[in-house]
Design a protein around this motif. Sequence first.
Motif, short mmCIF file in Angstrom:
data_model
loop_
_atom_site.label_atom_id
_atom_site.label_comp_id
_atom_site.label_asym_id
_atom_site.label_seq_id
_atom_site.Cartn_x
_atom_site.Cartn_y
_atom_site.Cartn_z
N MET A 86 0.79 -1.24 0.00
CA MET A 86 0.00 0.00 0.00
C MET A 86 0.82 1.28 0.00
SD MET A 86 -3.13 -1.01 2.54
CE MET A 86 -4.09 0.46 2.25
N VAL A 87 1.94 1.31 0.69
CA VAL A 87 2.73 2.54 0.83
C VAL A 87 4.12 2.30 0.26
CG1 VAL A 87 3.66 4.23 2.45
CG2 VAL A 87 1.45 3.17 2.91
N HIS A 88 4.51 3.18 -0.67
CA HIS A 88 5.81 3.04 -1.34
C HIS A 88 6.60 4.33 -1.23
CE1 HIS A 88 4.30 -0.63 -3.17
NE2 HIS A 88 3.20 0.04 -3.47
N THR A 89 7.91 4.21 -1.32
CA THR A 89 8.77 5.38 -1.38
C THR A 89 8.33 6.24 -2.56
OG1 THR A 89 10.60 4.16 -0.43
CG2 THR A 89 11.17 6.14 -1.66
N GLY A 90 8.18 7.55 -2.31
CA GLY A 90 7.75 8.48 -3.34
C GLY A 90 6.26 8.78 -3.33
N ASP A 91 5.47 8.01 -2.57
CA ASP A 91 4.03 8.27 -2.48
C ASP A 91 3.75 9.55 -1.70
OD1 ASP A 91 3.48 5.90 -3.79
OD2 ASP A 91 2.75 4.83 -2.00
N ALA A 92 2.82 10.34 -2.21
CA ALA A 92 2.32 11.51 -1.46
C ALA A 92 1.19 11.01 -0.58
CB ALA A 92 1.84 12.58 -2.42
N ILE A 93 1.32 11.22 0.72
CA ILE A 93 0.29 10.78 1.66
C ILE A 93 0.06 11.87 2.70
CG2 ILE A 93 0.88 8.32 1.39
CD1 ILE A 93 2.12 8.48 4.23
N SER A 94 -1.02 11.67 3.46
CA SER A 94 -1.29 12.49 4.64
C SER A 94 -1.31 11.57 5.84
CB SER A 94 -2.64 13.19 4.51
OG SER A 94 -2.66 14.06 3.41
N ILE A 95 -0.93 12.12 6.97
CA ILE A 95 -1.02 11.36 8.22
C ILE A 95 -1.63 12.27 9.28
CG2 ILE A 95 0.85 9.73 7.78
CD1 ILE A 95 2.72 11.55 9.41
N LYS A 110 -1.44 8.46 14.10
CA LYS A 110 -2.75 7.93 14.49
C LYS A 110 -3.42 7.25 13.30
CE LYS A 110 -3.99 11.26 18.09
NZ LYS A 110 -5.05 12.24 18.46
N SER A 111 -3.25 7.84 12.10
CA SER A 111 -3.83 7.24 10.90
C SER A 111 -3.11 7.72 9.66
CB SER A 111 -5.32 7.54 10.79
OG SER A 111 -5.54 8.93 10.68
N PHE A 112 -3.17 6.90 8.62
CA PHE A 112 -2.62 7.21 7.30
C PHE A 112 -3.78 7.49 6.37
CE2 PHE A 112 0.52 4.58 9.29
CZ PHE A 112 1.73 4.98 8.79
N ILE A 113 -3.64 8.48 5.50
CA ILE A 113 -4.65 8.79 4.50
C ILE A 113 -3.95 8.79 3.14
CG2 ILE A 113 -6.40 10.42 3.70
CD1 ILE A 113 -5.06 10.80 7.18
N MET A 114 -4.32 7.79 2.34
CA MET A 114 -3.71 7.65 1.02
C MET A 114 -4.34 8.65 0.04
SD MET A 114 -1.68 5.33 1.99
CE MET A 114 -0.89 5.01 0.44
N LYS A 115 -3.67 8.85 -1.09
CA LYS A 115 -4.14 9.81 -2.08
C LYS A 115 -5.57 9.48 -2.58
CE LYS A 115 -1.80 12.63 -5.37
NZ LYS A 115 -0.60 12.85 -6.14
N ASP A 116 -5.90 8.17 -2.63
CA ASP A 116 -7.24 7.77 -3.10
C ASP A 116 -8.28 7.84 -1.98
OD1 ASP A 116 -6.72 5.58 -1.47
OD2 ASP A 116 -6.87 4.09 -3.09
N GLY A 117 -7.89 8.30 -0.80
CA GLY A 117 -8.83 8.42 0.31
C GLY A 117 -8.83 7.24 1.27
N THR A 118 -8.15 6.15 0.90
CA THR A 118 -8.05 4.99 1.78
C THR A 118 -7.36 5.41 3.07
OG1 THR A 118 -7.85 3.49 -0.10
CG2 THR A 118 -7.13 2.65 2.02
N GLU A 119 -7.96 5.02 4.17
CA GLU A 119 -7.42 5.40 5.48
C GLU A 119 -7.20 4.16 6.32
OE1 GLU A 119 -8.69 8.21 9.25
OE2 GLU A 119 -9.47 8.67 7.27
N PHE A 120 -6.09 4.13 7.00
CA PHE A 120 -5.84 3.05 7.97
C PHE A 120 -5.01 3.59 9.12
CE2 PHE A 120 -2.35 2.75 4.92
CZ PHE A 120 -1.25 2.59 5.70
#
Length: 120
Positions: A86-95, A110-120
Motif C-alpha cells: 500500500m505505501v511506497h517510497t515516493g508516495d504523497a500521503i497524509s497522516i 494515528k492514521s494514514f490517509i492515502m491519495k485515493d482516500g483509503t485510510e488506515f
Amino acid sequence: MIEKLGSWTLLAGALAVSATAWAHHSAAQFDFAQTVRIEGVVKEMRVANPHIALFLEIKDDKGARVIEYEGHSRNNVYRRGWRPDMVHTGDAISIDIAPLRTGEDGGYVKSFIMKDGTEF
C-alpha cells in the motif's frame, strides 16, 4: 546458605523484570489530546514490531526536511487495513499525528490517509 540462595534468586528475578520494563519506552512524549494532519512524500516506511517508523519529506514554512514519525506495531496497522503493497517510497500521503509535547518535529501516527482516500 539456602536463605542466601533465595535472596540471590529473588534479586536476579527482580533485575530481570526491571530490565524488561526499562527496555519498553513510554509514549508520554506525544500529546494524544491533539491531532495534526501532515502532508508529505514517503522517503521510507519500516513496518516492524514494536513500532513502525515513517520518514516523510515535508515542505512547509520551515523549509523542506525529512521527519521521522513513530506509529503502531505491524500487527495493529495490519488489523486497521494496511497491507505491504500500500505505501511506497515516493508516495504523497497524509497522516494524522499526535504531536510531540515539545513542539519539535515528529509525532505518533494515528492514521494514514492515502491519495485515493483509503485510510488506515
